[in-house]
Scaffold this active site. Structure first.
Site, PDB file in Angstrom:
ATOM      1  N   CYS A 142    -102.677 -52.638  44.798  1.00  0.00           N
ATOM      2  CA  CYS A 142    -102.577 -51.618  45.849  1.00  0.00           C
ATOM      3  C   CYS A 142    -103.755 -51.707  46.801  1.00  0.00           C
ATOM      4  O   CYS A 142    -104.877 -51.884  46.392  1.00  0.00           O
ATOM      5  CB  CYS A 142    -102.622 -50.226  45.239  1.00  0.00           C
ATOM      6  SG  CYS A 142    -101.186 -49.874  44.309  1.00  0.00           S
TER       7      CYS A 142
ATOM      8  N   CYS B 185    -100.796 -50.514  59.261  1.00  0.00           N
ATOM      9  CA  CYS B 185    -100.756 -49.060  59.124  1.00  0.00           C
ATOM     10  C   CYS B 185    -101.733 -48.414  60.081  1.00  0.00           C
ATOM     11  O   CYS B 185    -102.909 -48.788  60.126  1.00  0.00           O
ATOM     12  CB  CYS B 185    -101.052 -48.636  57.695  1.00  0.00           C
ATOM     13  SG  CYS B 185    -100.797 -46.862  57.465  1.00  0.00           S
TER      14      CYS B 185
ATOM     15  N   CYS C 218    -108.582 -48.906  52.577  1.00  0.00           N
ATOM     16  CA  CYS C 218    -107.314 -49.633  52.449  1.00  0.00           C
ATOM     17  C   CYS C 218    -107.299 -50.902  53.291  1.00  0.00           C
ATOM     18  O   CYS C 218    -107.639 -50.870  54.472  1.00  0.00           O
ATOM     19  CB  CYS C 218    -106.172 -48.707  52.879  1.00  0.00           C
ATOM     20  SG  CYS C 218    -104.561 -49.522  52.898  1.00  0.00           S
TER      21      CYS C 218
ATOM     22  N   CYS D  25    -106.903 -45.341  56.631  1.00  0.00           N
ATOM     23  CA  CYS D  25    -107.738 -44.909  55.497  1.00  0.00           C
ATOM     24  C   CYS D  25    -108.857 -45.930  55.297  1.00  0.00           C
ATOM     25  O   CYS D  25    -108.619 -47.142  55.370  1.00  0.00           O
ATOM     26  CB  CYS D  25    -106.890 -44.769  54.240  1.00  0.00           C
ATOM     27  SG  CYS D  25    -105.521 -43.623  54.482  1.00  0.00           S
TER      28      CYS D  25
ATOM     29  N   CYS E  17     -92.430 -53.083  44.664  1.00  0.00           N
ATOM     30  CA  CYS E  17     -93.193 -52.320  45.652  1.00  0.00           C
ATOM     31  C   CYS E  17     -92.856 -52.881  47.037  1.00  0.00           C
ATOM     32  O   CYS E  17     -93.061 -54.070  47.277  1.00  0.00           O
ATOM     33  CB  CYS E  17     -94.673 -52.514  45.312  1.00  0.00           C
ATOM     34  SG  CYS E  17     -95.795 -51.782  46.473  1.00  0.00           S
TER      35      CYS E  17
ATOM     36  N   GLU F 298     -95.260 -57.747  53.154  1.00  0.00           N
ATOM     37  CA  GLU F 298     -95.226 -58.193  51.762  1.00  0.00           C
ATOM     38  C   GLU F 298     -94.505 -57.227  50.829  1.00  0.00           C
ATOM     39  O   GLU F 298     -94.442 -56.035  51.089  1.00  0.00           O
ATOM     40  CB  GLU F 298     -96.668 -58.377  51.270  1.00  0.00           C
ATOM     41  CG  GLU F 298     -97.330 -59.526  52.000  1.00  0.00           C
ATOM     42  CD  GLU F 298     -98.838 -59.589  51.836  1.00  0.00           C
ATOM     43  OE1 GLU F 298     -99.403 -60.662  52.063  1.00  0.00           O
ATOM     44  OE2 GLU F 298     -99.458 -58.576  51.500  1.00  0.00           O
TER      45      GLU F 298
HETATM   46  N1  SAH Z   1     -99.187 -45.335  52.974  1.00  0.00           N
HETATM   47  C1  SAH Z   1     -98.746 -44.839  51.739  1.00  0.00           C
HETATM   48  C2  SAH Z   1     -98.212 -45.912  50.808  1.00  0.00           C
HETATM   49  C3  SAH Z   1     -98.946 -47.217  50.770  1.00  0.00           C
HETATM   50  S1  SAH Z   1    -100.561 -47.178  50.091  1.00  0.00           S
HETATM   51  C4  SAH Z   1     -99.826 -44.037  51.067  1.00  0.00           C
HETATM   52  O1  SAH Z   1    -100.951 -44.061  51.517  1.00  0.00           O
HETATM   53  O2  SAH Z   1     -99.506 -43.340  50.110  1.00  0.00           O
HETATM   54  C5  SAH Z   1    -100.215 -47.102  48.346  1.00  0.00           C
HETATM   55  C6  SAH Z   1    -101.355 -46.539  47.503  1.00  0.00           C
HETATM   56  O3  SAH Z   1    -102.462 -47.464  47.472  1.00  0.00           O
HETATM   57  C7  SAH Z   1    -101.943 -45.222  48.035  1.00  0.00           C
HETATM   58  O4  SAH Z   1    -101.967 -44.260  47.004  1.00  0.00           O
HETATM   59  C8  SAH Z   1    -103.349 -45.589  48.421  1.00  0.00           C
HETATM   60  O5  SAH Z   1    -104.215 -44.466  48.236  1.00  0.00           O
HETATM   61  C9  SAH Z   1    -103.659 -46.742  47.485  1.00  0.00           C
HETATM   62  N2  SAH Z   1    -104.710 -47.632  47.955  1.00  0.00           N
HETATM   63  C10 SAH Z   1    -104.943 -48.025  49.210  1.00  0.00           C
HETATM   64  N3  SAH Z   1    -106.009 -48.859  49.247  1.00  0.00           N
HETATM   65  C11 SAH Z   1    -106.446 -48.994  47.974  1.00  0.00           C
HETATM   66  C12 SAH Z   1    -107.490 -49.731  47.358  1.00  0.00           C
HETATM   67  N4  SAH Z   1    -108.301 -50.527  48.071  1.00  0.00           N
HETATM   68  N5  SAH Z   1    -107.636 -49.640  46.036  1.00  0.00           N
HETATM   69  C13 SAH Z   1    -106.811 -48.870  45.283  1.00  0.00           C
HETATM   70  N6  SAH Z   1    -105.788 -48.162  45.805  1.00  0.00           N
HETATM   71  C14 SAH Z   1    -105.619 -48.214  47.139  1.00  0.00           C
HETATM   72 FE1  SF4 Z   2    -101.850 -46.568  55.470  1.00  0.00          FE
HETATM   73 FE2  SF4 Z   2    -103.314 -47.668  53.572  1.00  0.00          FE
HETATM   74 FE3  SF4 Z   2    -103.721 -45.135  54.245  1.00  0.00          FE
HETATM   75 FE4  SF4 Z   2    -101.462 -45.810  52.925  1.00  0.00          FE
HETATM   76  S1  SF4 Z   2    -103.567 -45.940  52.146  1.00  0.00           S
HETATM   77  S2  SF4 Z   2    -101.660 -44.483  54.738  1.00  0.00           S
HETATM   78  S3  SF4 Z   2    -101.110 -47.870  53.803  1.00  0.00           S
HETATM   79  S4  SF4 Z   2    -104.042 -46.921  55.599  1.00  0.00           S
END
Ligand code: SAH
Ligand code: SF4
Length: 376
Positions: A362, A137, A144, A141, A130, A113
């Site tokens: 995000c 991924c 996420c 995390c 974006c 996406e």
């Molecule tokens: N993998 C990269 C880029 C994609 S994630 C990274 O982790 O930086 C983009 C941003 O979304 C990151 O800063 C992450 O911490 C944030 N993010 C992920 N899941 C989220 C959520 N459920 N609510 C708010 N921000 C989130």
């Molecule tokens: Fe991957 Fe989501 Fe962690 Fe970014 S925040 S590194 S997209 S698992």
């Protein structure tokens, strides 16, 4: 472009699968320098490479046959050598705030996406695109959504550029003057675990003969793949965003398991060492999770960690979804956290949730990908 000093820990993380061999390299992911080598090999002058680049990226031709300032024979050679297809736009969802989420399908039927976020700042129309760098991924995390998608692969540079071209075209049809001013690699995936394709795509985006984006307008966001942050600083010093999200290793080890490989002090050192041009800042992203990392002690530790580093801090109250057990903080906690950072002179903003009704915020990317593909 593999670095000579590749960190051994990257080897296991890079078992992530590569884009499927398409047979032919895709022209959308081919930097101008490589095209020059190609045309010279065919005994043609270097400016022919520029003409191809103009045809593909300025005039946005979708077929080599349409680049009519090249001879028919040479167009045929291009046809035989390169692919020019873009990933297919499968679905476009619109939110009432103007956010548009695009779902793409790769040739091997994986969904990813991109999100277009229009904004008016100081009376000027700005907007951000974006983009995704992987179809899921592996970093895992715990807050996420993208982490829950199991069928992963790296996106090819052409699939990254394909997102930019498709959205530009869609937006341009509606408002001919509309252009996005910023591109952020904050969609699905960890860009620095798909280093080679991401850097190729950035080179194409930056090239003034083609898309002509400025390095100030391109941001790569990472969970903290430290050796690659150093590589990025050397290869294409674009804007850097670091998803810090915690102030102690104890908490970060849990919410972002990548921290066990590259703990906070190594990550902070890589930020100190990142080459920054005049007046630029590194963006620090900090997802607030209720009762986990949102205390005033956290705010103070954050201030201490970032001392003397030119940063701006984006506070992201968790966007809740059903793949995480964490909860968002209250508005009051968010305000207090921000106020503490501001009191110490930090530039901070709380990232408003955009496009929430279409799960385009995000950390929610991947929801439609998850719902609508059966082969996960
Ligand atoms: N993998 C990269 C880029 C994609 S994630 C990274 O982790 O930086 C983009 C941003 O979304 C990151 O800063 C992450 O911490 C944030 N993010 C992920 N899941 C989220 C959520 N459920 N609510 C708010 N921000 C989130
Ligand atoms: Fe991957 Fe989501 Fe962690 Fe970014 S925040 S590194 S997209 S698992």
């Amino acid at each position: 472009m593999q670095s000579a000093t590749l960190h051994p820990a990257l080897a296991s993380l890079q078992s992530f699968s590569e884009p499927p061999p398409a047979g032919k390299p895709n022209i959308l992911g081919t930097p101008l320098a490589e095209l020059r080598t190609f045309v010279e090999k065919h005994g043609l002058p270097g400016f022919r490479a520029q003409q191809i680049f103009h045809g593909v990226f300025r005039h946005r031709h979708k077929s080599f046959a349409d680049i009519t300032n090249l001879s028919k024979e040479f167009r045929e050679i291009l046809e035989q050598t390169f692919d020019i297809t873009r990933p297919r736009v499968d679905q476009i969802e619109k939110s009432s705030d103007g956010t548009r989420k695009y779902r793409f399908l790769t040739i091997d039927n994986l969904a990813f996406e991109a999100v277009f976020i229009p904004e008016v700042a100081k009376g000027r129309k700005t907007s951000t695109l974006c983009v995704s760098s992987q179809t899921g991924c592996a970093v895992g995390c715990k807050f996420c959504f993208t982490a829950a998608i199991k069928r992963n692969r790296n996106l090819a540079a052409s699939e990254i550029i394909g997102q930019v071209l498709a959205v530009a075209e869609d937006i341009g049809h509606k408002e001919p003057d509309a252009k996005f001013t910023n591109i952020v690699f904050m969609g699905m995936g960890e860009p620095l675990l798909n280093y080679e394709h991401v850097v190729r795509s950035v080179r194409v985006l930056l090239d003034e003969e083609g898309m002509d984006f400025s390095a100030r307008r391109i941001t790569i966001s990472t969970s903290g793949i430290v050796p690659r942050i150093y590589d990025l600083g050397r290869d294409v010093p674009v804007q850097l965003a670091i998803s810090l999200n915690a102030t102690t290793d104890e908490v970060r080890d849990i919410i972002m398991p990548i921290n066990k490989k590259w703990p906070i002090h190594e990550l902070i050192q890589s930020m100190r060492d990142y080459p920054l041009q005049n007046r630029r800042r590194i963006t620090v992203e900090y997802v607030l999770l209720q009762g986990i990392n949102d205390s005033l002690d956290d705010a103070q530790r954050l201030i201490h960690l970032l001392e003397d580093i030119p940063v701006k801090i984006n506070i992201l109250p968790l966007n809740p979804h059903d793949k995480t057990s964490y909860l968002p903080p209250s508005a009051e906690t968010t305000d207090q956290f921000q106020a503490e950072l501001r009191r110490h002179g930090y530039h901070t903003m709380v990232r408003r949730t955009r496009g929430d009704e279409i799960s385009a915020a995000c950390g929610q990317l991947g929801e439609t990908a998850l719902q609508n593909t059966t082969m996960l």
